[in-house]
Design a protein around this motif. Structure first.
Motif, mmCIF file in Angstrom:
data_model
loop_
_atom_site.group_PDB
_atom_site.id
_atom_site.type_symbol
_atom_site.label_atom_id
_atom_site.label_comp_id
_atom_site.label_asym_id
_atom_site.label_seq_id
_atom_site.Cartn_x
_atom_site.Cartn_y
_atom_site.Cartn_z
ATOM 1 N N LEU A 260 34.694 45.731 39.333
ATOM 2 C CA LEU A 260 35.392 46.697 38.728
ATOM 3 C C LEU A 260 36.072 47.627 40.021
ATOM 4 O O LEU A 260 36.644 48.416 39.726
ATOM 5 C CB LEU A 260 34.487 47.485 37.827
ATOM 6 N N GLN A 261 36.404 46.735 40.915
ATOM 7 C CA GLN A 261 36.945 47.632 42.186
ATOM 8 C C GLN A 261 38.579 47.703 41.849
ATOM 9 O O GLN A 261 39.093 48.774 42.053
ATOM 10 C CB GLN A 261 36.934 46.678 43.338
ATOM 11 N N ASP A 262 39.185 46.959 41.135
ATOM 12 C CA ASP A 262 40.362 46.859 40.684
ATOM 13 C C ASP A 262 40.815 46.443 39.537
ATOM 14 O O ASP A 262 42.013 46.316 39.172
ATOM 15 C CB ASP A 262 41.397 46.134 41.667
ATOM 16 N N ARG A 263 39.864 46.517 38.436
ATOM 17 C CA ARG A 263 40.329 46.386 37.173
ATOM 18 C C ARG A 263 39.246 47.167 36.271
ATOM 19 O O ARG A 263 38.087 47.707 36.838
ATOM 20 C CB ARG A 263 40.111 44.862 36.812
ATOM 21 N N ALA A 264 39.351 47.204 35.091
ATOM 22 C CA ALA A 264 38.597 48.041 34.093
ATOM 23 C C ALA A 264 37.527 47.309 33.309
ATOM 24 O O ALA A 264 36.702 47.917 32.758
ATOM 25 C CB ALA A 264 39.552 48.824 33.208
ATOM 26 N N LYS A 271 28.002 39.159 28.822
ATOM 27 C CA LYS A 271 28.290 40.583 28.664
ATOM 28 C C LYS A 271 29.207 41.091 29.509
ATOM 29 O O LYS A 271 29.506 40.806 30.484
ATOM 30 C CB LYS A 271 26.728 41.356 28.885
ATOM 31 N N MET A 272 29.967 41.995 28.552
ATOM 32 C CA MET A 272 31.215 42.591 29.263
ATOM 33 C C MET A 272 30.711 43.922 29.934
ATOM 34 O O MET A 272 30.013 44.497 29.467
ATOM 35 C CB MET A 272 32.257 42.859 28.295
ATOM 36 N N VAL A 273 31.310 44.362 30.910
ATOM 37 C CA VAL A 273 31.170 45.499 31.557
ATOM 38 C C VAL A 273 32.357 46.276 31.686
ATOM 39 O O VAL A 273 33.677 45.456 31.951
ATOM 40 C CB VAL A 273 30.509 45.484 32.863
ATOM 41 N N HIS A 277 30.184 51.363 32.681
ATOM 42 C CA HIS A 277 29.108 50.712 33.274
ATOM 43 C C HIS A 277 28.965 51.036 35.020
ATOM 44 O O HIS A 277 28.192 50.823 35.631
ATOM 45 C CB HIS A 277 29.037 49.270 32.962
ATOM 46 N N LYS A 278 30.561 50.986 35.157
ATOM 47 C CA LYS A 278 30.813 51.359 36.729
ATOM 48 C C LYS A 278 30.015 52.392 36.916
ATOM 49 O O LYS A 278 29.493 52.641 38.321
ATOM 50 C CB LYS A 278 32.190 51.151 37.037
ATOM 51 N N ARG A 279 30.287 53.716 36.406
ATOM 52 C CA ARG A 279 29.752 54.886 36.809
ATOM 53 C C ARG A 279 28.028 55.007 36.687
ATOM 54 O O ARG A 279 27.690 55.610 37.508
ATOM 55 C CB ARG A 279 30.048 56.020 35.704
#
Length: 293
Positions: A260-264, A271-273, A277-279
């Motif tokens: 998730l460096q450059d996408r949401a 499983k989707m993140v 989830h990044k937080r």
């Protein structure tokens, strides 16, 4: 200065040199020397003297030490503070805290004593026991900002609250907290998060039940608590183990932050993140770094 990562906080009576020394030598990340509930009324003066003597003689750079003072309604708070601020506790625990106004009141007293002792203003942190009365528990639903900058954490407690409510017990037949105490626990967790301070889970009183302790510590970690109080040194190792991120959790966190460096949105296995989830992943990695993992 980076704040230490605290997973376990061990309570110890303030009137026993032997037990305080044992707690300081334990694996606990922090110690709470108690001048309140674990000290008989006739021993309060001795507890102040013993606590000041032992803490005054400890080696610099050791683990954080809090002192739990007596509540404001006892008339003993100022005496407790006057006895211990000079030996530089890392923090003070305020029991039966009813409002942010009491935190401000405590901060003013600490500021005066820090000036008397030549200590840095604001050096003494505050942790509250946030749910020991019905009024305090309800007020947590509208937590105000901390005007003092001293508030480090909020500990919830079910034992004094049980006495306040007139309950026969705060747990059901399976050993889980009943709804009123789940509510108090949740109020503390939400308030601590809203204020940006550490949420500390309550003690598990049966120190001969490691399985129950492990289960309750895992539940606290699952829900968002990052530390747990202990009443016996035998509980500390289990709390530290459960509260330490596992290699599997850290592998997941690294994958999430990388993807998730450059996408949401991304996929890990089935499983989707997303950014929520990044937080979570970033908090895990920050905590692991603080623990030297």
């Amino acid at each position: 200065m980076t704040e230490p990562a605290i997973r376990s906080l061990l309570f110890v009576p303030g009137d026993s040199e032997k037990l305080i020394a044992k707690a300081l030598a334990s694996q606990a990340d922090a110690v709470i020397v108690d001048l309140e509930d674990s000290v008989a009324p006739e021993n309060k003066g001795r507890a102040r003297d013993v606590t000041a003597e032992v803490l005054g003689g400890r080696e610099p750079g050791g683990k954080p030490v809090f002192v739990r003072v007596n509540a404001f309604d006892t008339g003993m708070t100022c005496h407790d503070l006057a006895a211990v601020v000079g030996v530089s506790p890392w923090g003070v625990v305020l029991p039966k805290c009813e409002s942010m106004a009491e935190i401000a009141r405590l901060s003013h007293q600490l500021e005066a004593l820090e000036a008397r002792e030549g200590a840095e203003t604001g050096a003494t942190r505050i942790m509250t026991v946030a749910t020991e009365t019905a009024a305090a528990t309800l007020r947590l639903g509208a937590a105000e900002a901390d005007p003092t900058g001293r508030l480090w954490g909020m500990l919830w407690g079910g034992e004094d609250l049980s006495a306040t409510l007139g309950a026969q017990t705060n747990r059901d037949d399976a050993g889980s907290y009943t709804f009123p105490y789940q509510f108090a626990r949740s109020q503390c967790l939400f308030a601590a998060n809203a204020l940006g301070v550490v949420a500390v889970d309550s003690v598990y009183v049966d120190f001969r039940d490691p399985e129950g302790l492990a289960a309750e510590t895992r539940q606290g970690l699952r829900d968002g608590f990052s530390a747990k109080a202990a009443i016996h040194p035998a509980q500390v190792e289990m709390i530290n183990e459960v509260m330490t991120p596992t290699p599997e959790q850290l592998d997941w966190a690294r994958q999430v932050t990388t993807l998730l460096q450059d996408r949401a949105v991304a996929r890990i296995g089935s499983k989707m993140v997303d950014l929520a989830h990044k937080r979570i992943a970033e908090r895990l990695l920050t905590r692991a770094a603080a623990l030297g993992r």
